[in-house]
Design a protein around this motif. Structure first.
Motif, short mmCIF file in Angstrom:
data_model
loop_
_atom_site.label_atom_id
_atom_site.label_comp_id
_atom_site.label_asym_id
_atom_site.label_seq_id
_atom_site.Cartn_x
_atom_site.Cartn_y
_atom_site.Cartn_z
N SER A 107 0.85 -1.19 0.00
CA SER A 107 0.00 0.00 0.00
C SER A 107 0.89 1.24 0.00
CB SER A 107 -0.91 0.01 1.24
OG SER A 107 -0.12 0.12 2.41
N VAL A 108 0.29 2.35 -0.35
CA VAL A 108 1.06 3.59 -0.43
C VAL A 108 1.63 3.93 0.94
CG1 VAL A 108 0.90 6.03 -0.96
CG2 VAL A 108 -0.37 4.38 -2.33
N VAL A 109 0.82 3.74 1.96
CA VAL A 109 1.29 4.07 3.30
C VAL A 109 2.45 3.17 3.69
CG1 VAL A 109 0.61 4.20 5.71
CG2 VAL A 109 -1.01 4.84 3.92
N LEU A 110 2.30 1.88 3.44
CA LEU A 110 3.37 0.94 3.80
C LEU A 110 4.61 1.19 2.94
CD1 LEU A 110 4.25 -1.41 5.51
CD2 LEU A 110 3.22 -2.97 3.85
N ALA A 111 4.41 1.48 1.66
CA ALA A 111 5.56 1.77 0.80
C ALA A 111 6.30 3.00 1.29
CB ALA A 111 5.07 1.95 -0.64
N SER A 112 5.54 4.02 1.72
CA SER A 112 6.20 5.22 2.23
C SER A 112 7.00 4.90 3.48
CB SER A 112 5.14 6.28 2.51
OG SER A 112 5.72 7.42 3.07
N ALA A 113 6.42 4.11 4.37
CA ALA A 113 7.14 3.75 5.60
C ALA A 113 8.36 2.90 5.28
CB ALA A 113 6.20 3.02 6.54
N VAL A 114 8.24 1.95 4.34
CA VAL A 114 9.38 1.10 3.96
C VAL A 114 10.47 1.93 3.30
CG1 VAL A 114 10.10 -0.78 2.45
CG2 VAL A 114 8.00 -0.98 3.78
N HIS A 115 10.04 2.90 2.53
CA HIS A 115 11.04 3.75 1.87
C HIS A 115 11.85 4.54 2.90
CE1 HIS A 115 12.23 7.65 -0.04
NE2 HIS A 115 12.77 6.79 -0.92
N LYS A 116 11.14 5.11 3.88
CA LYS A 116 11.85 5.85 4.92
C LYS A 116 12.79 4.94 5.70
CE LYS A 116 8.12 9.22 5.52
NZ LYS A 116 7.07 9.75 6.43
N ASP A 117 12.33 3.75 5.98
CA ASP A 117 13.18 2.82 6.72
C ASP A 117 14.38 2.37 5.89
OD1 ASP A 117 12.76 1.09 9.43
OD2 ASP A 117 13.85 -0.06 7.94
N MET A 118 14.18 2.17 4.60
CA MET A 118 15.28 1.74 3.74
C MET A 118 16.32 2.84 3.57
SD MET A 118 13.84 -0.70 0.73
CE MET A 118 15.50 -1.21 0.34
N VAL A 119 15.87 4.07 3.55
CA VAL A 119 16.84 5.17 3.45
C VAL A 119 17.82 5.12 4.61
CG1 VAL A 119 17.07 7.67 3.55
CG2 VAL A 119 15.33 6.65 2.08
N LEU A 120 17.29 4.95 5.83
CA LEU A 120 18.15 4.86 7.01
C LEU A 120 19.01 3.60 6.96
CD1 LEU A 120 15.60 5.95 9.77
CD2 LEU A 120 17.38 7.33 8.71
N MET A 121 18.41 2.50 6.56
CA MET A 121 19.13 1.23 6.54
C MET A 121 20.28 1.26 5.53
SD MET A 121 17.62 -2.54 5.57
CE MET A 121 17.49 -2.12 3.84
N ILE A 122 20.00 1.76 4.32
CA ILE A 122 21.04 1.77 3.28
C ILE A 122 22.15 2.76 3.64
CG2 ILE A 122 21.46 2.39 0.87
CD1 ILE A 122 18.72 1.26 0.21
N LYS A 123 21.75 3.89 4.21
CA LYS A 123 22.77 4.86 4.60
C LYS A 123 23.71 4.28 5.66
CE LYS A 123 23.24 9.45 6.68
NZ LYS A 123 22.52 10.62 7.24
N GLU A 124 23.12 3.64 6.67
CA GLU A 124 23.92 3.03 7.74
C GLU A 124 24.79 1.90 7.18
OE1 GLU A 124 23.18 0.78 12.05
OE2 GLU A 124 21.49 1.30 10.76
N GLU A 125 24.21 1.10 6.32
CA GLU A 125 24.97 -0.03 5.76
C GLU A 125 26.11 0.45 4.88
OE1 GLU A 125 25.98 -4.02 5.19
OE2 GLU A 125 24.57 -3.09 6.61
#
Length: 1473
Positions: A600-618
């Protein structure tokens, strides 16, 4: 478990509340969703989240009809519960227990038993005492500054009882040596050091006893054995106790090195001397030697049991504590067995049935037990039972529990905890593994006091708990924002626990009193979860609680989109605590990113925000590792490994994106944060293992971003729509479409969406209110009832509302219309002000204004004034209408108008009309009262006075009943006076009825009438005359009226059979139809006389009655004479007033010829010779002399009023005079005094005597008739006392005497005539006895013969004789019948051969015949017998008697109808009836 002493049921544990008694925290929110809200659990939880997350926990009550079946098998579910000792759960209590355990261990290792002393009847809290002394600077400073009293107060003791010195003594004996040991002061010192005497005394006071095993045993002994407690004594005066060591052969170990020859080798490690060997101790741990006096503190004697040197003691006491946890019970329970145990425990503990124990009592008792170190209560808790292994309490598809058709809806229900965690809105659906307790429900079986300690859910997720059945579960919760605050408070209050276990709160083994947490600022909320209710905990919300009793619950975790940022924070927090992860958060995010299109759009937005932090940290960590020198890298499918195979060796984090390994340590890996913790090999040997390259991660993130950009484009349009101005504003449908798009694409519920929703809701509300105002809904409300509507606006508010419509971000079509409505309302207000200012009141104009106001759903201040003015106008209009119609204006109407006017608001026109109306009412009441008093006056007023008053009252314009009655009375008086004048002027004789009517009408008129007094006097004279006449004529106690006595009699006695009576009645009915003037009753007589116009008509009517009287008495005399003919049995005859058989002395009435017993009617004063004897029926009056009657008639004529009694008296006088004249003529014609020949007919009445066969000439003697002489009866039963005139043979003289006897006047001629006839009868009897052969010759020579008897008399006589014969025949029994037959035979033998044609002889012949000779002339006679022999006589010409049965006549027909036989019908032409 500890046995509790029984208490009476219901008795509280403590009568007085303790200062530290538990105070319940505030309640958490409770939600009761509707079926619509309950349909989607995630939508409902998201809806209540802003409210519920402020308290951390909330309770949800499902709709009442939602009742899922319990799917667990009660008998097959087996589990091993955990053992919970309540006083070990609480953090501060456990710290105290650990401290006491260290103290006990310290003294135990030195061979001494610790006895905890009592102070002021309470066990001394050694932990608190030690802490307070330490906080004050230590033992020496407290003693130096004399702070022991302060210490005692801080510990809660009452001041002034020398408690401080007691505390000092206990501290010196028990705690001070332990603190010296903790500080290291008891370790090695110089050889020549000696310890002071004081320390020796302290140590020596400690008693040597058996070695304890654990602290709770010591506490049990301390609480149960108070006799062994030490009595506190001042230290310096305390005696020293010594106990001989108890030597045990199997355990005793030598303390000295006696077996070693070189004694110098065994030396004291403190003083390095081998002297004083009897004081040299050997350590049981390391075999080192110490003098008893070299130790700190020194020992006075060798201790019993094992002894440890200071170094061994330090080693033992410094060992780390084992991690605290719950031990498992040794018994396996079924659900049923556990329930029986749980109920028995609670019932025994509270000494009452489990369902009667109040929840508040259980709650307070639980927290009391948790904080009490001296009470040890143990319970068991069946927690964390895997539903996958034992089955869920909810039904599941293909499960063991067979679901009914009605309960199949619960299989797929979202609130079924087997479905909730893995529904689409939950992000845990992207976790591939089944996590027991998180994605799979856990079961919990509780008992009273079993508890779950403070904790937060794994990965800070949501949790939901459902109580299937049983007693309630009490919950306590803290909101997520207070999690760190709660942790800090617990670490502050129990730091010792967290030093050994940093992740203590994740172990679910520690609890703390909510009151303690609240006292330190932590917000705590509570609730009682009952069966069938859900409790939801929110992310990072600490919660704990306990069970009120036996129950069964089920719980599972779930995660929503809003949890994802918290989930990543939790992983970082776990890394710091070195706590393992339940699942890999990075793996879950990557799994979702690989399916970006399905999110869903809401879940995709939340996953995107989480992936930004995850990829940056990784990316940062990988760059750092490469810079550190890691050269090798390779791909690793970590998602194919188990979680425990890819945990970081340092922080236990589950690795997924990357990890570091070294060839030297196969199977060991670390995360990129702990690369230094892997091994000592050079970093160049390390290998970077990765799941995805960075080039793989960025496309995944971009795919999620594209899915989330749909929201961004929508957000841009929303912002543009909200910021539009003036003509660019969009309509309400555009706002609704944007909201619908957000719901269909599941956009996040952020500030923008909330703002759009708020603006749309405001616009819809404004549109609804505006439409309501435009529709004029107020019309119905105000016409049904007054009062301001809840949604009603004032004009100012409406104006403000119109401005608000134009200020909205949305363009509403109602805005210009509402503006126009506002203009109309302002015009209405202006018009209303003009109307209210006017003096006159127009109902139509005011009503039109109010009608217009019905269209305005606005609170108008003019409306109450207009309604008041409308009421005033209507009242004034009612007054005017009532005044215009005086006929209907009653006093009550005026009073009602005045009452209505009193309730009106004041106004000049109303007050003026009220004054006029009140004046008119006063005047009307005055004349009404005056008219009433005039009419009720005694004596009445004159007609002139009343007329004057009526003339004055007629000018009042109102309906006045009394005044109208006065006018009507005056009218009636004038009419009466006119009628009286006309009556007086006519000169005719006044009828008594007219006179009475005039007097009655005049008396009813309440006016003084001059003629009335004269008429009343005349009427009184008439009444007086009637009374005088009644006194003259009526006998004493007579039942007859005066008119009845004076008038001729038209009926007398019983003149025939009932059948004949019926016939007469029928004839009279017929004649009444033809001749209405026929007189049948006394009222008819009175009516006839009253209606006659003159005396002549009255005389004619009375003459008619005289004729009927003569006929009636003629028939009556014949009938009564026939009744007394000789019969077979005279006892069947009924005569006299008593209606009994004739017997003894009898009297026969000379007028009606009926017989009476002498004893019944004879008056001793009467003379039977002077005048004829009349029976009581015939003697109707006193029969005054004619002279007195004439005087009465003269007095009536002088009065001048006609009345029926006067006419009757007048006729009686005229009849009497006529009779006298007729008697005189008969006397002259017949020459009665010289008459010699008499008729030869014997007397009619037979004189029955006993044993008399001869006829004598003496008329005085009783004798028998010839008929009785011929029958030769031997015995008779009655006789007559006086002589009677025979009925046969008399004609004109006889009738003359009968009429004379009927006259109600005493005449001497009647008495003379009676003697003449009586003498003639006597002479005839004498002639008959001497020459019987002359009988036939005399029959044709006499002036009046036997044949002179009329045919009607003969017929009546014969019918009565026949009826008497039939009655005689029916009444006899067999004995009488036999006797009669014998007598009849004798009569037949003695009967003369010659037959006579006379009626008398024929009838005598039929009387003398047998029953067989009474033949029915019917053609087919049925010869009836007994009761069937009923007769009927033909009313035709034959007069024959027939059996009723033979001719088909019933007794009812015989009574009521005439019967004519067949022969008479054919001969006479009669119609048969």
């Amino acid at each position: 478990k500890k046995k509790k002493k029984a208490r009476p049921p219901g008795e509280p544990r403590r009568t007085l509340p303790r200062p530290d008694e538990f105070k319940p925290p505030p309640e958490c929110p409770v939600f009761e969703p509707s079926w619509e809200e309950f349909r989607d659990p995630y939508a409902f939880i998201n809806k209540i989240r802003p409210i519920a997350e402020k308290t951390g926990i909330c309770k949800v009550r499902p709709p009442p009809d939602w009742q899922p079946p319990f799917a667990c098998d009660v008998d097959k579910l087996h589990f091993v519960p955990r053992i919970q000792r309540l006083n070990e759960l609480e953090a501060q209590t456990r710290v105290k227990l650990n401290f006491l355990d260290q103290i006990a261990k310290f003294w135990d290792l030195q061979g001494c038993t610790l006895k905890i002393p009592h102070v002021e009847r309470k066990i001394l809290d050694l932990y608190k005492l030690n802490k307070l002394v330490a906080d004050e600077g230590g033992f020496d400073i407290v003693c130096q500054d004399r702070r022991w009293t302060k210490i005692a107060l801080q510990m809660g003791f009452t001041p002034g009882k020398a408690v401080g010195s007691h505390l000092r003594g206990h501290y010196e004996r028990i705690l001070y040596p332990y603190n010296l040991f903790q500080s290291g002061a008891n370790l090695l010192v110089s050889t020549h050091t000696r310890v002071s005497k004081r320390y020796q005394t302290i140590f020596c006071t400690l008693r040597v006893d058996v070695q304890p095993t654990c602290l709770w045993f010591l506490l049990f002994r301390a609480s149960c054995c108070p006799a062994e407690k030490l009595i506190p004594i001042p230290v310096k005066q305390e005696p020293v106790e010594f106990k001989e060591p108890i030597i045990e052969t199997d355990k005793f170990k030598p303390r000295y090195k006696k077996m070693i020859p070189p004694v110098d080798l065994v030396v004291c490690l403190v003083c390095n001397s081998g002297g004083d060997e009897d004081r040299l101790l050997l350590c049981d741990g390391c075999d080192d030697s110490y003098h008893t006096f070299c130790l700190i503190p020194p020992l006075q004697d060798v201790p019993r049991g094992d002894w440890r040197c200071p170094k061994c003691l330090a080693q033992e006491c410094c060992k780390p504590h084992e991690a605290f946890g719950f031990e498992q019970a040794h018994r396996d329970y079924s659900l049923r067995a556990f329930g029986q145990m749980a109920d028995a425990f609670k019932s025994d503990y509270f000494n009452m049935p489990v369902h009667m124990v109040p929840m508040e009592l259980v709650e307070k008792e639980f927290w009391r037990l948790v904080g009490a170190i001296e009470e040890d209560v143990t319970v068991e808790y069946g927690a964390d039972i895997a539903s996958k292994e034992f089955g869920s309490g909810f039904p599941i598809p293909n499960g063991r529990f067979k679901v009914s058709a009605a309960d199949e809806k619960y299989l797929k229900c979202g609130w079924n905890l087997n479905n909730l965690a893995m529904m689409n809105p939950s992000v845990l659906t992207h976790v591939t593994a089944d996590i027991c307790g998180m994605t799979l429900p856990w079961l919990y079986v509780g008992m009273c006091f079993s508890s779950f300690c403070w904790h937060i859910e794994d990965h800070w997720s949501y949790s939901i708990n459902y109580l299937h059945w049983g007693e309630p579960k009490t919950w306590y919760g803290a909101p997520g924002f207070a999690a760190e605050q709660l942790e800090e408070v617990m670490k502050k209050l129990a730091p010792e626990l967290f030093e050994s276990q940093p992740d203590l709160l994740h172990q679910l083994v520690t609890i703390m009193n909510p009151n303690t947490l609240m006292a330190h600022g932590v917000p705590i909320y509570r609730t009682n979860q009952c069966a069938g209710e859900f409790v939801i905990t929110f992310p990072r919300a600490y919660h704990s609680g306990f069970n009120q009793g036996f129950n069964f619950a089920e719980a599972v975790n779930f995660c929503t989109v809003d949890w994802m940022p918290l989930g990543r924070q939790c992983v970082d927090h776990y890394r710091l605590l070195h706590r393992y992860n339940v699942f890999s958060h990075d793996e879950m995010v990557c799994n979702m990113a690989r399916k970006a299109g399905a999110l869903s759009v809401v879940l995709a937005s939340a996953v995107h925000k989480d992936m930004v932090l995850m990829i940056k940290e990784e990316q940062e960590m990988r760059n750092k590792v490469k810079k550190m020198g890691v050269l090798h890298s390779r791909e690793a499918k970590y998602d194919h490994l188990q979680d425990d195979e890819r945990q970081c060796a340092k922080c236990r984090t589950t690795c997924y994106l990357s990890a570091i390994t070294c060839p030297c340590s196969p199977g060991v890996l670390v995360c990129l944060y702990h690369i230094d913790e892997l091994c000592s090999c050079p970093l160049s040997n390390y290998t970077l293992n990765y799941r995805y390259t960075m080039d793989d991660l960025f496309p995944m993130m971009n795919a999620v971003k594209q899915q989330a950009e749909l929201y961004d484009e929508w957000a841009s349009r929303v912002t543009e729509t909200l910021e539009a101005k003036l003509e660019k504003k969009k309509g309400l449908p555009v706002f609704r479409s944007l909201l619908a798009e957000s719901e269909s694409k599941l956009f996040p519920d952020n500030d923008l969406l909330r703002r759009l929703r708020l603006v749309t809701q405001d616009a819809e509300k404004c549109a609804s209110v505006a439409q309501q105002l435009l529709n004029g809904k107020k019309q119905t409300r105000y016409r049904c009832g007054t009062g301001k509507s809840r949604s009603q606006l004032t004009v100012e508010e409406l104006s403000s509302f119109v401005r608000q419509l134009y200020n909205l971000s949305c363009s509403l079509p109602q805005a210009p219309l509402l503006k126009e409505l506002l203009n109309r309302i302002e015009d209405f207000q202006q018009h209303s002000e003009k109307v209210l200012a006017a003096e006159d009141h127009s109902v139509a104009e005011i009503q039109s204004l109010l009608d217009v106001s019905f269209d305005f759903d606005v609170d108008l201040p003019e409306l109450p004034q207009l309604r008041e003015r409308l009421e005033q106008a209507r009242w004034l209009e009612g007054v005017q209408q009532a005044s215009a119609q005086p006929v209907t204006l009653t006093l009550e109407a005026m009073r009602r108008l005045i009452d209505q006017g009193v309730g009106l608001a004041p106004h000049p026109s109303v007050e003026k009309a009220m004054a006029r109306l009140q004046e008119q009412l006063t005047l009307s009441e005055h004349w009404e009262d005056k008219a009433s008093s005039l009419l009720k006056a005694r004596p009445p007023h004159s007609i002139e006075t009343l007329s004057a008053a009526a003339e004055k009252a007629s000018g009042i314009p109102a309906y006045l009943p009394n005044c109208l009655l006065l006018k009507d009375t005056i009218r009636k008086a004038r009419e009466w006076l006119q009628e009286a004048e006309e009556l007086q002027a006519s000169g005719c004789i006044l009828l008594v009825d007219s006179l009475s009517d005039m007097v009655l009408r005049g008396q009813a008129i309440q006016v003084q009438l001059e003629p009335l007094e004269r008429l009343e006097s005349l009427l009184a004279d008439v009444q007086q005359w009637k009374e005088s006449t009644a006194t003259t004529f009526l006998q004493k106690d007579s039942t007859l009226t005066l008119l009845e006595v004076l008038c001729p009699r038209f009926e007398a006695g019983n003149v025939g059979s009932p059948k004949r009576k019926a016939k007469k009645g029928k004839d009279s009915l017929k004649s009444n139809k033809k001749k209405p003037a026929r007189i049948n009753t006394l009222s008819d007589v009175e009516k006839t006389l009253s209606e006659t116009k003159d005396a002549t008509s009255a005389m004619a009517a009375l003459e008619e009655l005289r004729v009927r009287e003569m006929e009636t008495f003629s028939n009556l005399r014949v009938a009564n004479e026939s009744k007394l003919l000789p019969t077979a049995d005279c006892m069947d005859l009924k005569v006299c007033l008593c209606q009994k058989a004739p017997m003894g002395a009898m009297l026969q009435c000379e007028l009606c010829r009926d017989a009476f017993h002498s004893v019944c009617v004879r008056d001793p004063s009467d003379s039977c010779e002077t005048q004829p004897w009349l029976c009581p029926h015939c003697q109707r009056s006193e029969k005054p002399p004619l002279s007195k009657v004439l005087s009465l008639l003269a007095s009536l004529q002088s009065i001048g009023v006609r009345l029926p009694e006067g006419d009757a008296l007048n006729y009686l006088v005229e009849r009497t005079l006529n009779w006298q004249h007729q008697a005189q003529q008969v006397s002259q014609t017949c020459n009665l005094p010289e008459l010699e020949e008499r008729p030869g007919t014997p007397p009619t009445l037979t004189h029955w005597v006993s044993g008399c066969d001869n006829t004598h000439n003496n008329s005085q003697a009783p004798c028998l008739t010839p008929e009785w002489s011929r029958t030769s009866y031997a015995q008779t039963v009655f006789y007559t006392e006086q002589r009677c005139i025979p009925l046969q043979g008399q004609s004109e003289l006889h009738e003359l005497m009968v009429e004379g006897l009927l006259l109600q006047v005493s005449l001497p001629q009647v008495q003379s005539l009676y003697h003449i006839l009586l003498d003639r009868a006597s002479s005839q009897n004498t002639n008959r006895s001497t020459s019987p052969s002359q009988e036939e010759a005399t029959d044709c020579d006499t002036h009046v013969t036997r044949d002179a008897m009329t045919s009607s008399e003969r017929k009546a006589k014969r019918r009565l004789e026949r009826e008497g014969l039939d009655a005689e025949r029916r009444g006899k029994d067999k004995k009488h019948s036999h006797k009669r037959q014998r007598m009849n035979k004798k009569k037949l033998q003695r009967r003369p051969a010659s037959t006579s044609s006379s009626p008398r002889s024929d009838f005598s012949q039929s009387d003398d015949s047998d029953e067989e000779m009474a033949v029915c002339p019917a053609e087919s006679c049925q010869l009836p017998e007994g009761d069937e022999v009923d007769w009927v006589q033909c009313d035709g010409s034959c007069n024959q008697w027939f059996h009723q049965v033979c001719v088909g006549v019933t007794p009812e027909m015989a009574e009521k109808e005439d019967y004519i036989c067949v022969a008479c019908t054919l001969n006479d032409g009669h119609a048969g009836k």
